[in-house]
Design a protein around this motif. Structure first.
Motif, PDB file in Angstrom:
ATOM      1  N   ALA A 178       0.664  -1.177  -0.100  1.00 51.94           N
ATOM      2  CA  ALA A 178      -0.068  -0.106   0.117  1.00 51.94           C
ATOM      3  C   ALA A 178       0.952   1.122  -0.072  1.00 51.94           C
ATOM      4  CB  ALA A 178      -1.083   0.059   1.215  1.00 51.94           C
ATOM      5  N   ALA A 179       0.204   2.389  -0.220  1.00 52.73           N
ATOM      6  CA  ALA A 179       0.843   3.673  -0.456  1.00 52.73           C
ATOM      7  C   ALA A 179       1.842   4.039   0.640  1.00 52.73           C
ATOM      8  CB  ALA A 179      -0.261   4.586  -0.578  1.00 52.73           C
ATOM      9  N   ALA A 197      -0.435   0.808   4.402  1.00 53.11           N
ATOM     10  CA  ALA A 197       0.069   2.133   3.963  1.00 53.11           C
ATOM     11  C   ALA A 197       1.100   2.614   4.792  1.00 53.11           C
ATOM     12  CB  ALA A 197      -1.126   3.163   3.819  1.00 53.11           C
ATOM     13  N   LYS A 219       0.127  -7.536  11.582  1.00 53.07           N
ATOM     14  CA  LYS A 219      -1.138  -7.046  12.034  1.00 53.07           C
ATOM     15  C   LYS A 219      -2.008  -8.536  12.308  1.00 53.07           C
ATOM     16  CE  LYS A 219      -4.912  -4.484   9.983  1.00 53.07           C
ATOM     17  NZ  LYS A 219      -5.614  -4.054  11.342  1.00 53.07           N
ATOM     18  N   LYS A 228     -14.448  -2.362   3.413  1.00 47.71           N
ATOM     19  CA  LYS A 228     -15.036  -1.358   4.411  1.00 47.71           C
ATOM     20  C   LYS A 228     -16.541  -1.066   3.986  1.00 47.71           C
ATOM     21  CE  LYS A 228     -11.585   0.576   6.818  1.00 47.71           C
ATOM     22  NZ  LYS A 228     -11.310  -0.063   8.126  1.00 47.71           N
TER      23      LYS A 228
HETATM   24  C1  LIG Z   1      -3.612  -2.081   6.100  1.00 47.53           C
HETATM   25  C2  LIG Z   1      -5.047  -1.708   6.133  1.00 47.53           C
HETATM   26  C3  LIG Z   1      -5.772  -2.483   4.780  1.00 47.53           C
HETATM   27  C4  LIG Z   1      -5.865  -2.011   7.329  1.00 47.53           C
HETATM   28  O1  LIG Z   1      -7.045  -2.106   7.242  1.00 47.53           O
HETATM   29  P1  LIG Z   1      -7.875  -2.335   8.505  1.00 47.53           P
HETATM   30  O2  LIG Z   1      -7.716  -3.689   8.636  1.00 47.53           O
HETATM   31  O3  LIG Z   1      -9.604  -2.257   7.909  1.00 47.53           O
HETATM   32  O4  LIG Z   1      -7.574  -1.453   9.413  1.00 47.53           O
HETATM   33  P2  LIG Z   1      -8.511  -0.640  10.484  1.00 47.53           P
HETATM   34  O5  LIG Z   1      -8.604   1.065   9.921  1.00 47.53           O
HETATM   35  O6  LIG Z   1      -9.611  -1.143  11.037  1.00 47.53           O
HETATM   36  O7  LIG Z   1      -7.525  -0.214  11.671  1.00 47.53           O
HETATM   37  C5  LIG Z   1      -7.284  -1.400  12.656  1.00 47.53           C
HETATM   38  C6  LIG Z   1      -5.856  -0.903  13.434  1.00 47.53           C
HETATM   39  O8  LIG Z   1      -4.851  -1.054  12.747  1.00 47.53           O
HETATM   40  C7  LIG Z   1      -4.218   0.403  12.686  1.00 47.53           C
HETATM   41  N1  LIG Z   1      -3.719   0.482  11.436  1.00 47.53           N
HETATM   42  C8  LIG Z   1      -4.304   0.316  10.255  1.00 47.53           C
HETATM   43  N2  LIG Z   1      -3.713   0.396   8.967  1.00 47.53           N
HETATM   44  C9  LIG Z   1      -2.161   0.841   9.477  1.00 47.53           C
HETATM   45  C10 LIG Z   1      -1.350   1.298   8.918  1.00 47.53           C
HETATM   46  N3  LIG Z   1      -0.966   1.219   7.509  1.00 47.53           N
HETATM   47  N4  LIG Z   1      -0.308   1.416   9.621  1.00 47.53           N
HETATM   48  C11 LIG Z   1      -0.389   1.289  11.017  1.00 47.53           C
HETATM   49  N5  LIG Z   1      -1.395   1.263  11.702  1.00 47.53           N
HETATM   50  C12 LIG Z   1      -2.476   0.825  11.010  1.00 47.53           C
HETATM   51  C13 LIG Z   1      -5.399   1.326  12.978  1.00 47.53           C
HETATM   52  O9  LIG Z   1      -4.781   2.561  13.519  1.00 47.53           O
HETATM   53  C14 LIG Z   1      -6.109   0.757  13.933  1.00 47.53           C
HETATM   54  O10 LIG Z   1      -5.212   0.543  15.392  1.00 47.53           O
HETATM   55  P3  LIG Z   1      -6.297   0.886  16.627  1.00 47.53           P
HETATM   56  O11 LIG Z   1      -6.957  -0.532  16.714  1.00 47.53           O
HETATM   57  O12 LIG Z   1      -5.387   0.803  17.594  1.00 47.53           O
HETATM   58  O13 LIG Z   1      -7.291   2.027  16.557  1.00 47.53           O
HETATM   59  C15 LIG Z   1      -5.215  -0.280   5.535  1.00 47.53           C
HETATM   60  O14 LIG Z   1      -4.740   0.632   6.691  1.00 47.53           O
HETATM   61  C16 LIG Z   1      -4.478   0.294   4.617  1.00 47.53           C
HETATM   62  O15 LIG Z   1      -3.038   0.377   4.656  1.00 47.53           O
HETATM   63  N6  LIG Z   1      -5.059   0.413   3.512  1.00 47.53           N
HETATM   64  C17 LIG Z   1      -4.356   0.578   2.235  1.00 47.53           C
HETATM   65  C18 LIG Z   1      -4.690   2.283   1.745  1.00 47.53           C
HETATM   66  C19 LIG Z   1      -3.701   2.424   0.397  1.00 47.53           C
HETATM   67  O16 LIG Z   1      -2.576   2.535   0.551  1.00 47.53           O
HETATM   68  N7  LIG Z   1      -4.555   2.307  -0.983  1.00 47.53           N
HETATM   69  C20 LIG Z   1      -3.886   2.257  -2.045  1.00 47.53           C
HETATM   70  C21 LIG Z   1      -3.772   3.596  -2.720  1.00 47.53           C
HETATM   71  S1  LIG Z   1      -5.140   4.334  -3.047  1.00 47.53           S
END
Ligand SMILES: CC(C)(COP(=O)(O)OP(=O)(O)OC[C@H]1O[C@@H](n2cnc3c(N)ncnc32)[C@H](O)[C@@H]1OP(=O)(O)O)[C@@H](O)C(=O)NCCC(=O)NCCS
Length: 259
Positions: A178-179, A197, A219, A228
């Motif tokens: 991710a980004a 990300a 994680k 989502k």
């Molecule tokens: C990794 C990812 C998929 C996790 O999604 P998720 O499991 O739905 O995560 P949530 O939003 O429910 O967060 C869960 C926990 O993980 C943490 N977390 C999520 N992503 C994180 C990241 N990238 N770095 C650090 N912590 C992260 C949150 O802070 C949260 O912590 P908490 O429970 O202490 O509050 C998402 O964060 C991500 O990186 N998406 C990709 C975005 C991107 O780059 N898209 C492509 C370009 S457009």
């Protein structure tokens, strides 16, 4: 010698070197330079002000050798691209604007590389790899089939820069990064894994695992992450995402059984 199809469209101010083949229905837009030893296959588009088959270091030492550059069929290379000699790109390549691909790199079929991305020397990129904008791929990186690199990912290779010894990264098939993530030298990113990300990945990532943070820590299993909008598992992504993939019609399950 040049072999330029009468069915090719070459716009104004295009310079074409020696030993160049331009096949049917190729379109080369204004201001582009096609250097020596280039083959541009059928149906490809070269955007304005691009350089294909760019000189390597030996040119500047007065010792220019033959470095072949091949652009596969039906490729779309948008304006301002610089693709060096000794690069082979297979069919259906698509790029954004101002990409750079350095010498010795091999790019599979159906690969997409976004605006301002920089692929360094001797990188190997598999089939159906999608690289978004502003991505840096360090020298000798190996990226297997169906990998995603999202915007501003940095793939490093020198453990103690500057030094003379590099340790390339390998990214296994179906992985997504991710980004804004940085992958440190020598790391192996496992098949079907997800790097969240903004992560800094210092250690190998286990197959099917999601890692996040700096330094990146496990994680959960990637298949525990929910989409989502639908609430359904988002990974492995191949079960949810079909556009432009070879399983677009049959679905991933059927396709993988047959392949
Ligand atoms: C990794 C990812 C998929 C996790 O999604 P998720 O499991 O739905 O995560 P949530 O939003 O429910 O967060 C869960 C926990 O993980 C943490 N977390 C999520 N992503 C994180 C990241 N990238 N770095 C650090 N912590 C992260 C949150 O802070 C949260 O912590 P908490 O429970 O202490 O509050 C998402 O964060 C991500 O990186 N998406 C990709 C975005 C991107 O780059 N898209 C492509 C370009 S457009």
């Amino acid at each position: 010698m040049r072999n330029i199809s009468l069915k090719a469209i070459i716009k104004k101010n295009v310079y074409i070197g020696n030993n160049v083949t331009i096949e049917d229905d190729v379109y080369i837009d204004s201001g582009s330079i096609i250097r020596d030893n280039v083959i541009i296959k059928k149906g490809s588009f070269i955007g304005a002000n691009s350089i294909i088959g760019e000189y390597l270091g030996d040119f500047f030492k007065g010792n220019n050798k033959e470095h072949i550059c091949i652009i596969g069929k039906n490729s779309v290379i948008r304006s301002g691209a610089i693709i060096y000699g000794d690069v082979i790109i297979e069919d259906n390549f698509q790029s954004g604007h101002r990409i750079t691909i350095r010498e010795g790199s091999r790019i599979g079929k159906n690969v997409r590389i976004g605006t301002n991305s920089d692929i360094q020397h001797q990188s190997v990129i598999g089939n159906y790899v999608s690289i978004h904008s502003g991505v840096f791929v360090g020298e000798e990186t190996i990226i297997e089939d169906f990998v995603w690199l999202f915007p501003h990912v940095v793939i490093t290779n020198d453990p103690t820069p500057p030094s003379n010894k590099i340790s390339p990264v390998r990214i296994k098939r179906f992985a997504s990064i991710a980004a804004g993530s940085i992958i440190l030298p020598g790391v192996i990113i496992g098949e079907n894994s997800l790097v969240g990300a903004g992560s800094v990945v210092t250690k190998n990532v286990t197959e099917g695992m999601a890692v996040v943070g700096n330094p990146a820590k496990e994680k959960c299993l990637a298949d525990k992450i929910k989409n989502k909008f639908t609430g359904k598992p988002a990974y492995p992504w191949m079960y949810n995402f079909h556009r432009g993939m070879p399983w677009e019609k049959a679905g991933f399950e059927e396709w993988i059984k047959k392949s």
